[in-house]
Design an enzyme around this catalytic site. Structure first.
Site, mmCIF file in Angstrom:
data_model
loop_
_atom_site.group_PDB
_atom_site.id
_atom_site.type_symbol
_atom_site.label_atom_id
_atom_site.label_comp_id
_atom_site.label_asym_id
_atom_site.label_seq_id
_atom_site.Cartn_x
_atom_site.Cartn_y
_atom_site.Cartn_z
ATOM 1 N N HIS B 200 0.821 -1.212 0.000
ATOM 2 C CA HIS B 200 0.000 0.000 0.000
ATOM 3 C C HIS B 200 0.851 1.256 0.000
ATOM 4 O O HIS B 200 0.571 2.220 -0.695
ATOM 5 C CB HIS B 200 -0.914 0.019 1.218
ATOM 6 C CG HIS B 200 -2.047 -0.939 1.107
ATOM 7 N ND1 HIS B 200 -2.947 -0.876 0.073
ATOM 8 C CD2 HIS B 200 -2.421 -1.979 1.865
ATOM 9 C CE1 HIS B 200 -3.831 -1.851 0.210
ATOM 10 N NE2 HIS B 200 -3.530 -2.534 1.288
ATOM 11 N N GLU B 441 -10.153 -13.386 -13.635
ATOM 12 C CA GLU B 441 -8.801 -13.553 -13.102
ATOM 13 C C GLU B 441 -8.496 -15.003 -12.755
ATOM 14 O O GLU B 441 -7.370 -15.358 -12.446
ATOM 15 C CB GLU B 441 -8.577 -12.641 -11.885
ATOM 16 C CG GLU B 441 -9.654 -12.742 -10.839
ATOM 17 C CD GLU B 441 -9.550 -11.659 -9.772
ATOM 18 O OE1 GLU B 441 -8.501 -11.019 -9.658
ATOM 19 O OE2 GLU B 441 -10.531 -11.480 -9.034
ATOM 20 N N CYS B 512 -7.677 -4.332 -16.262
ATOM 21 C CA CYS B 512 -7.285 -3.451 -15.165
ATOM 22 C C CYS B 512 -6.000 -3.904 -14.481
ATOM 23 O O CYS B 512 -5.547 -3.288 -13.544
ATOM 24 C CB CYS B 512 -8.409 -3.315 -14.140
ATOM 25 S SG CYS B 512 -8.722 -4.815 -13.207
#
Lengths: 85, 591
Positions: B200, B441, B512
């Site tokens: 992150h 995915e 994406c």
């Protein structure tokens, strides 16, 4: 100390919203308010205590008061428990 | 002499470059107070202070509820306003407060832990009650508990995060909560002891253009606050108490980098239209609300992936509907014409409800996570979907479901959505249109894409996981990560299969994953017929420039040729040779 029986008329029982209303009411009372259902007694100023009893519509509950103006407060409670929603 | 030569006489730690850029500044070592979620045993002398701290936070929480109610008064219906009253009642509940204080006293634990334990006990108690009107509200306890915990956090570490001057933040690791609390304007860079390229901290640093170097061993112990540092986020260097000579060199490096950034802004003026007039859809992936300005800056045509894990990562408990609603509303209302794809929580069950002890899984990537977890805990999925539907005030919402394995899952979610729509309409909520899509995915979803197409409005291809599951490679495992590549012939084949499966189907397909922003892999995706992409905002200018230098009408001619190739290296070489000019137009910007 004074006690009286009431019947919960709210159609969904004493769930979050009516319990919130109820606590608003009891917290104004100067003194102790206890609610008894099936021999379990809780502090009626605690919303969690009330909710944890899972009070259904039509349930019979006993209220014990010890404080000031008990009779007047019972009348207010009478009005509260009679409400259907 | 190059920089590496000059550095021989300096004190340097080589780390991992996780966000490009150069900065020089004073260090600010972030000493992390006890992790809020963990128990800390108190000394006897600490108990009364801890109780004071709790009451102080409680007062603040009560005030906050009243404030929130007042601020929202005009816009909310009675029912929602009563939720605030319920919160107030919980925060003044003598049993609740009493138990928390008792726990602090008797078990000698910190307030945060005591609140969590108490709230959890009550939640379990209430959720067992057969009256649905009560058991479904068990989560409200958590909301109240969180207000107090938030209050404690503000008290406890408020001054830690109040940065007066711009500094380089040095820490062992940074959580999303830390990042959210930092005043990003005052952060010159990050030096982190551990955290990978996809952490992150790295994502946030890159999206906010803050240089960062990670894997600087023991940084938080070796560096002292107010030490002078040079941070080289291009090469991964952290230089301690630099000499004047190296400072001068880095001043030039800094200018050079700023110049490159300016050029990048110039690239941003490119339109995502090829030389022969083919328009490519470019959207942004975002993770936190602070990235919204970047979406605008880079003229993204929408948010193709709005990750919501932030909400889970920064809460000790599952985020309530209200909290989620507010968060989604912020993004959905930022620009009403901008499509926003909200992806439901894509994390493991362990992160979702950390108050429940979960068995550690041997194989988490094949385990109980994302939609699998949420379908097993349907009430949590309902909360999230409801919050999103309610927040969709201008009809720009797309709902995206990760980790779909089979058609049954899609059907179940659609039933839930139908159910929620009815519930909301009955409650008088004015529903706006929205789109429904799934992530592709897992290879099984590629194989079934032709059948899945009739249930959804769009597919979003998550290339990172699709590659991982196709190749059975965990790219975080350095022993096998060499096998991981988006250019593997098998990956190309599976993407080709997807393209074949959706041909002539009424379904939009977008990409994406990271392949979308890697120039070579991006070209492969164009060859495979993909035309809509979503990527981290700062990569958008480079990709736009690349598009504007390409001819796309006949690009599919390359397809049979690349499908014949036998290794990822061959594919790379093929693309590099066939698109030499196009790639050279951006060669200065691939960092």
């Amino acid at each position: 100390m004074n006690e009286r029986m009431f019947t919960v008329m709210n159609q969904h029982g004493l769930h979050l919203r009516p319990a919130t209303e109820f606590v608003k009411l009891t917290s104004v009372f100067k003194g102790e308010v206890l609610l008894v259902k099936d021999d379990i007694e809780v502090n009626a100023k605690s919303i969690l205590g009330l909710l944890s009893l899972g009070i259904e519509s039509g349930a019979r509950v006993k209220i014990r008061l010890s404080g000031i103006d008990e009779e007047k407060f019972f009348e207010q409670l009478e009005e509260f428990f009679a409400k259907e929603e | 002499m190059n920089i590496d030569e000059h550095l021989k006489t300096e004190q340097v730690i080589k780390g991992l470059a996780i966000s490009p850029g150069i900065s020089t500044g004073r260090a600010y070592v972030l000493v992390k107070s006890e992790e809020n979620n963990f128990a800390r045993k108190l000394n006897y002398e600490e108990i009364s202070d801890e109780i004071d701290r709790f009451y102080h936070a409680l007062d603040n929480a009560k005030k906050k509820v009243v404030e929130m109610k007042e601020n929202l008064n005009e816009n909310l219906d009675m029912e929602t306003l009563q939720i605030f009253d319920a919160q107030s009642a919980l925060l003044t509940d003598p049993l609740f407060i009493g138990e928390i204080v008792d726990n602090i006293k008797l078990k000698r634990v910190n307030a945060e832990y005591s609140i969590k334990v108490t709230a959890n006990n009550w939640k379990i108690k209430l959720s067992k009650i057969r009256n649905l009107y009560i058991s479904e509200r068990a989560n409200d306890i958590y909301e109240a508990a969180h207000l107090i915990i938030d209050g404690l956090a503000e008290l406890g570490s408020g001054e830690d995060f109040c940065l007066l001057d711009p500094v380089i933040i040095v820490a062992e690791f940074l959580t999303l909560t830390d990042l959210a609390r930092l005043d990003k304007e005052k952060v010159l860079g990050f030096v982190i002891s551990r955290s990978g390229y996809t952490s992150h901290a790295a994502i946030v640093a890159r999206s906010l253009n803050i240089p960062a170097v990670s894997m600087v061993t023991d940084a938080h112990n070796r560096i002292k606050s107010s030490d002078l540092l040079i941070l080289d986020g291009l090469r991964g260097y952290c230089i301690f108490t630099p000499s004047d000579k190296i400072r001068k060199i880095y001043e030039e490096e800094y200018e050079l980098f700023q110049h490159r950034l300016k050029l990048l802004d110039k690239l941003n003026e490119c339109k995502p239209i090829s030389k022969d007039g083919v328009k490519i859809g470019i959207q942004a992936n975002i993770e936190i609300v602070e990235e919204l300005p970047l979406v605008k800056k880079y003229n993204a045509e929408g948010i193709g992936l709005f990750r919501t894990e932030f909400l889970v990562d920064t809460s000790a408990a599952f985020p309530t509907e209200k909290k989620q609603f507010n968060y989604y509303r912020k993004v959905l209302s930022a620009n009403e014409n901008l499509p926003v794809t909200v992806r439901t929580f894509d994390v493991g069950g362990d992160k979702m409800i950390n108050e429940i002890e979960l068995r550690k899984e041997d194989n988490p990537f094949l385990g109980w996570r994302a939609i699998r977890f949420q379908l097993a805990n349907e009430s949590l999925l309902r909360i999230q979907l409801k919050a999103a539907l309610k927040a969709n005030c201008s009809g720009n919402l797309s709902i995206l479901i990760p980790m779909i394995t089979n058609i049954d899952e899609i059907k179940r979610i659609k039933d839930i959505l139908k159910d929620l729509e009815k519930e909301l309409i009955d409650a008088g909520v004015e529903l706006q249109k929205y789109r429904f899509g799934i992530m592709i995915e897992i290879p099984s979803a590629v194989l079934l894409a032709d059948k899945m197409a009739k249930y959804v409005d769009f597919f979003s291809v998550g290339t990172n996981d699709l590659i991982q599951y196709t190749l059975a490679v965990d790219r975080g495992n350095e022993k096998v990560s060499y096998l991981y590549s988006g250019l593997e012939p098998s990956v190309l084949k599976i993407l080709k299969l997807l393209a074949d499966n959706v041909e002539n189907k009424d379904v939009e397909v977008s990409v994406c994953g990271e392949m979308a922003s890697n120039p070579i892999e991006f070209i492969v995706l164009l060859i495979l017929g993909m035309r809509i992409f979503s990527m981290v905002p700062w990569k958008i200018p480079v990709i736009k420039k690349l598009i504007s230098s390409m001819e796309l009408k006949n690009i599919a001619d390359h397809l049979p040729l690349i499908l014949e190739l036998e290794s990822s290296l061959d594919v790379r070489e093929y693309i590099v040779n066939s698109f030499k000019d196009e790639l050279s137009s951006i060669k200065d910007f691939v960092f």
